[in-house]
Design a protein around this motif. Structure first.
Motif, short mmCIF file in Angstrom:
data_model
loop_
_atom_site.label_atom_id
_atom_site.label_comp_id
_atom_site.label_asym_id
_atom_site.label_seq_id
_atom_site.Cartn_x
_atom_site.Cartn_y
_atom_site.Cartn_z
N SER A 171 0.84 -1.19 0.00
CA SER A 171 0.00 0.00 0.00
C SER A 171 0.88 1.25 0.00
N ALA B 94 -18.63 -0.48 -3.17
CA ALA B 94 -18.57 0.94 -3.47
C ALA B 94 -18.63 1.22 -4.97
N SER B 95 -18.31 0.22 -5.81
CA SER B 95 -18.15 0.54 -7.21
C SER B 95 -19.43 0.38 -8.03
N LEU C 142 -5.76 6.00 -17.12
CA LEU C 142 -7.10 6.22 -17.66
C LEU C 142 -7.47 7.68 -17.70
N ARG D 147 -13.76 10.54 -23.81
CA ARG D 147 -14.92 9.70 -23.55
C ARG D 147 -15.03 8.59 -24.60
N PHE E 9 -12.79 -2.10 -10.26
CA PHE E 9 -12.26 -1.67 -8.97
C PHE E 9 -12.30 -2.78 -7.93
N GLN E 10 -11.65 -2.50 -6.81
CA GLN E 10 -11.55 -3.50 -5.76
C GLN E 10 -12.87 -3.76 -5.05
N ARG F 49 -12.57 5.87 -23.90
CA ARG F 49 -12.92 5.05 -22.72
C ARG F 49 -13.67 3.79 -23.11
N GLN G 282 -10.98 -0.06 -20.01
CA GLN G 282 -11.93 -0.13 -18.91
C GLN G 282 -11.21 -0.45 -17.61
N ILE G 283 -11.91 -0.23 -16.50
CA ILE G 283 -11.30 -0.51 -15.20
C ILE G 283 -12.28 -1.27 -14.31
N LEU H 214 -8.30 9.28 -15.23
CA LEU H 214 -9.31 9.57 -14.20
C LEU H 214 -8.71 10.58 -13.24
N GLN H 215 -7.40 10.52 -13.08
CA GLN H 215 -6.68 11.58 -12.41
C GLN H 215 -5.64 12.07 -13.40
N ARG I 227 -5.26 4.79 -12.34
CA ARG I 227 -6.17 5.91 -12.57
C ARG I 227 -5.54 6.95 -13.47
#
Lengths: 297, 328, 354
Positions: free
Chosen positions: B58, B111-112, B70, B96, B106-107, B99, B103-104, B72-73, B67
């Motif tokens: 981590s 939440a996703s 992609l 867009r 998430f863990q 995209r 693709q992504i 995303l950030q 991210r």
């Protein structure tokens, strides 16, 4: 084996899924007895306001000097006020004004506040941080009544202007609340996943974030309706809201204040109705919030 | 997993050059702004059809990297070429469109997924956005997709909370597949799942890869999972890639001391208590990256030279890169 | 289950625990029994929802409000714990039995220094001055390998890394010389290199302090590092109970076998992982026979109707029909269909939850 079992159960259940969804939602609402009670009372109040002309036994503005300050009786159910007007009739007509004031001013606050909060929270940046937020801070730092008073004074006396003023005063609460919610949700992975799927910002805000902020908006809105009714009452009391002799619960409450010892019923009935209205709208709002939450059973 | 060599081409699907992502922290009237170097100068390629595993502890920047790839950030600097085109230069609309290809997953399967949307609404929206199939066929397309990832077609009408963790992750996979992508970034995609469910999802990912000729970037902290699924493995430490090699080569002969320690730290049921390379202390804060080699504060082999000079990621043998002065 | 001549630190027998909500009672633990000998480490392993954490909470007397011990015994050094009052339990907790949790950040109060929190914990159970307690904390910090312990006492939890915080939690748990330490997934939130440090530390401390450890984990790797004895749980039942070596060399229950097989290995290559199909059934919809029958590769007809008893040997009991005398006479499933943990693509058999 488990699979086939499940399939059979599923297929009988899922015939018309949209209908099923609506049905479970209504079932959920029905199970919440308090919400049902709140809904019924709210509906009755709206009904009363709409059909005031037919329901009121007397003319609410008619003065009868032979029957001043009478206690509740079979003729005057809720008694009469200092000018001999029938309080029962005035309360019924007052419902029109007070419910309008509550619903419309909160409507105004929502229409202005929700989009600003959504956009401001989603895009952040300079305008959000330094203009919108500081403005809401400034507005929130002034007591609501004082601000409403100032706005109403600028706009001029009258119910419509009072509602606009109240709506504007309530707006920053919604902006803050929604912005906060959006800030929390925009960091969530499902929003990121939506972005990663190429969904436009507009859709993300409207279809993904907004539905997830419904619960707090609902709670805030029902509370705001109560606040709006009370602020309207205060404005009326100060002569900036409903113009006499037209009745509103607020102005009646104000009149009754002077007669609390000798004729408590003047203040009691409009006061009780404000209380009942606020409680029932609140209960109903809670019920709607739970109904819309797919996680509730 | 190692896909048969013939499936892999030498063609690069993604070329990353000098990717950096710094975060500014704090700052204010009296406080100096602090810089977190989450991803610091990454250069690597992703080959068409391969699974590139990225492993690290981590705070090593592996998720930020995903991210940033992609967009995303927005990366602080660096270039990301997708089929020869620099993604970082694209405007919103072009991005867009792109995209659709990347693709992504998430863990966190909780939440996703948007809790207020049915699975069908969620997937149909994406299919509609990219106009994958005509409007009439959307529902059956999505339902086929759900069946392909091992769910029942009825899942279309369900809300996320009606599924178990493993099933939700299947929904996430279906969502990623819905746009018929070429590259999927799996960001700790199986880490939140129980072992038996994890194995199911891993097998599903591999099946889908073969069927749709996908390329994966598989980000995880779990070395055995990465080893299992990857063709090549990159090891990250404090925002840098410290080793990058073929899966068997990195496992048989880890060149970097950090990789060696990482492998030896995994409790392994197939071995009796093995000798461990114990690392001293914790990972340093990315706010305060050590000078020279970033690993020298914990490295059992560190010398004075390591404190001064930062090693570059260089070939130690064929197809095996490591960033260590003493790697042979 | 098993008894040895050594003195038992903890004996749990026939533990049944469930949750009451309004009118419905849902039983989660179904007759859990085990012993922990002095100085021994018992690992309870299983996937989420198997009841391993509930077992540890029952021992600690920390069941949530709606939880209830229906029957069974929990004996700590021969004394029954299930009928103790909250007050009596709080004297034992943190003193003779201590617990460490998965997420050290949420178990520490963020507004107090770590030192203050441990000092308070010590002074609840021991009649010592603040100064003595502080000395004890420094001593404990040294023991658990916290560098510059005297300064660290004044740190707030957020000033420490995850690994350091877990060391603080261990120091707090050990401060009163507990005889039994319950560790609920203590390394799950940590990185592998830090996990390795913590596991080594626990193993070391166990020897030095002569205490017993009950370790709850989902990670078989951790089990292999820590355990003397292993208890495998599935859907609220103990399905296999043996020493660590026999478990990994000779797993008997089909669930244990499948679990071990489905972990990606570091050695060799596997194209596809063997999987156990489906998922753990909901507590409300437990299969009427063997609870694993719906996912079992070897299940016969009777497995779906009748619960198996404990079979196997004294040293290695296993709850499975395969090891019973009746197995040969039982009827195979029709058409040779099985739920096998084969390598063919994962068909989802999980019931959709409503």
């Amino acid at each position: 084996m488990e699979q086939t079992e499940n399939l059979s159960v599923q297929t009988t259940k899922v015939q018309n899924p949209r209908l099923r969804m609506l049905k479970t939602m209504l079932e959920r609402l029905w199970q919440n007895k308090l919400a049902v009670f709140g809904g019924v009372v709210t509906f009755l109040l709206i009904f009363t306001a709409l059909f005031a002309t037919w329901l009121a036994p007397h003319d609410p503005t008619e003065q009868n000097y032979s029957a001043v300050l009478q206690a509740p009786s079979s003729e005057y159910w809720f008694g009469t006020d200092n000018l001999g007007r029938d309080i029962f009739s005035r309360v019924i007509y007052g419902a029109q004004v007070s419910l309008q004031a509550g619903l419309i001013s909160v409507g105004i606050a929502l229409i202005i506040g929700v989009p600003i909060g959504l956009i401001s929270g989603y895009y952040r940046g300079f305008i959000d941080e330094y203009i919108i937020m500081r403005m809401t801070d400034a507005m929130l730092s002034i007591p609501a009544l004082v601000l409403a008073l100032a706005l109403a004074a600028v706009l001029g006396a009258g119910l419509t202007n009072a509602m606009i003023a109240i709506g504007l005063v309530l707006t920053p609460n919604f902006v803050r609340l929604i912005r906060g919610e959006v800030l929390a949700h925009r960091e969530k992975e499902y929003v990121e996943a939506g972005k990663a799927s190429g969904i436009s910002d507009f859709s993300i805000i409207l279809k993904h974030i907004l539905p997830n902020t419904i619960a707090p908006i609902m709670v805030q809105a029902t509370l705001a309706i109560a606040a709006a009714i009370i602020v309207e009452a205060s404005l009326s009391y100060l002569g900036l809201g409903t113009q006499p002799p037209n009745p509103s619960w607020g102005s009646m409450l104000a009149t009754g204040q002077g007669y609390l010892d000798s004729a408590p019923w003047i203040a009691l009935f409009p006061g009780a109705l404000i209380f009942i209205t606020v409680i029932s709208i609140n209960l109903f709002g809670d019920g709607i919030r739970d109904m819309l939450d797919p996680k509730m059973k | 997993m190692a896909t048969p060599q013939m499936e892999q081409s030498t063609e690069n699907l993604l070329e990353i050059k000098g990717l950096k992502k710094y975060f500014e922290l704090g700052g204010g009237l009296f406080k100096q702004k602090q810089q977190v170097k989450a991803v610091d100068d990454l250069t690597f390629n992703v080959k068409k059809g391969e699974t590139l595993g990225i492993v690290g502890e981590s705070g090593c920047g592996k998720s930020t990297m995903g991210r940033a790839l992609l967009q995303l950030q927005k990366p602080t600097s660096g270039e990301v070429y997708y089929e020869g085109q620099d993604i970082a230069q694209l405007n919103g609309k072009q991005l867009r469109k792109l995209r659709k290809d990347i693709q992504i997953i998430f863990q966190d399967p909780f939440a996703s997924l948007n809790p207020r949307m049915t699975v069908g609404a969620m997937l149909t929206e994406i299919v509609a956005t990219h106009e994958i199939v005509p409007k009439k066929e959307r529902q059956s397309y999505v339902q086929n997709l759900l069946e392909e990832v091992g769910l029942k077609a009825e899942a279309y009408w369900k809300y996320p909370h009606e599924f178990s963790g493993g099933q939700r992750q299947r929904v996430s996979i279906a969502r990623a597949l819905a746009v018929q992508p070429k590259l999927i970034i799996c960001d700790e995609a199986v880490s939140a799942l129980d072992v038996s469910v994890q194995a199911q999802v891993l097998n599903l990912l591999q099946k889908l890869k073969r069927k749709h000729q996908l390329t994966y970037i598989f980000i995880s902290h779990d070395l055995s999972v990465v080893k299992h699924i990857s063709d090549r493995v990159g090891v990250m430490y404090l925002g840098k890639m410290v080793e990058l090699a073929d899966e068997d080569s990195i496992y048989e002969n880890p060149a970097h001391p950090y990789t060696q320690a990482l492998f030896s730290a995994i409790p392994d049921i197939t071995e009796d208590h093995k000798e461990r390379i114990q690392l001293k202390g914790d990972v340093p804060s990315p706010l305060n990256v050590p000078t020279g080699c970033r690993f020298h504060t914990r490295c059992p082999l560190a010398t004075e030279y390591c404190k001064q000079a930062e090693p570059a990621l260089e070939e130690v043998k064929e197809h095996h890169l490591a960033a260590c002065h003493y790697a042979e | 289950m098993k008894s040895t001549s050594e003195e038992n630190q903890l004996q749990v027998h026939g533990l049944e625990v469930g949750f009451k909500n309004k009118k419905k009672y849902t039983q989660i633990l179904n007759g859990v029994s085990f012993n922990v000998n002095k100085g021994e480490t018992l690992c309870i392993v299983g996937e989420s929802g198997c009841g391993k954490s509930l077992t540890s909470l029952s021992i600690m007397g920390l069941l949530p409000e709606s939880g209830e011990v229906r029957s069974g015994e929990i004996r700590f050094e021969g004394q029954e714990l299930t009928n103790r009052s909250m007050k009596e339990m709080s004297k034992i907790r943190g003193n003779e039995i201590s617990m460490i949790f998965q997420e050290p950040m949420t178990s520490l109060n963020p507004v107090h220094t770590v030192g203050k929190q441990i000092i308070e914990a010590i002074r609840i159970h021991r009649n010592v001055s603040k100064k003595e307690a502080t000395e004890r904390v420094v001593e404990m910090f040294e023991l658990v390998g916290i560098p510059s312990p005297r300064e660290r006492v004044h740190n707030y939890p957020h000033e420490m890394s995850g690994g350091m915080r877990q060391r603080v939690m261990i120091a707090m748990a050990l401060a009163c010389d507990p005889k039994l330490l319950i560790a609920d997934e203590p390394t799950t939130a940590l990185d592998v290199t830090i996990q390795a440090q913590i596991l080594d530390l626990l193993n070391e401390l166990k020897g030095d302090l002569d205490m017993s450890i009950v370790m709850i984990t989902h990670d078989l790797g951790v089990v292999s590092e820590m355990a003397d004895q292993v208890l495998v749980m599935y859907a609220g039942e103990v399905i296999e109970y043996t020493d660590s070596k026999s478990l990994f060399e000779n797993p008997k229950h089909p669930y244990t076998q499948g679990l071990i097989a489905s972990i990606p290995k570091l050695q060799g290559k596997t194209e596809e992982l063997p999987v156990i199909k489906g998922a753990v059934p909901n507590p409300d919809e437990m299969p009427s026979g063997c609870r694993f029958s719906t996912r079992c590769a070897f299940a016969k007809q009777e497995c779906f109707d009748q619960s198996p008893q404990e079979e196997g040997t004294e040293a290695h009991p296993v709850r499975c029909w395969m090891y019973s005398a009746e197995w040969q006479q039982m009827t195979p499933l029709k058409g040779g269909e099985s739920n096998g943990y084969t390598t063919d693509g994962a068909v989802d058999r999980e019931p959709i939850r409503n």
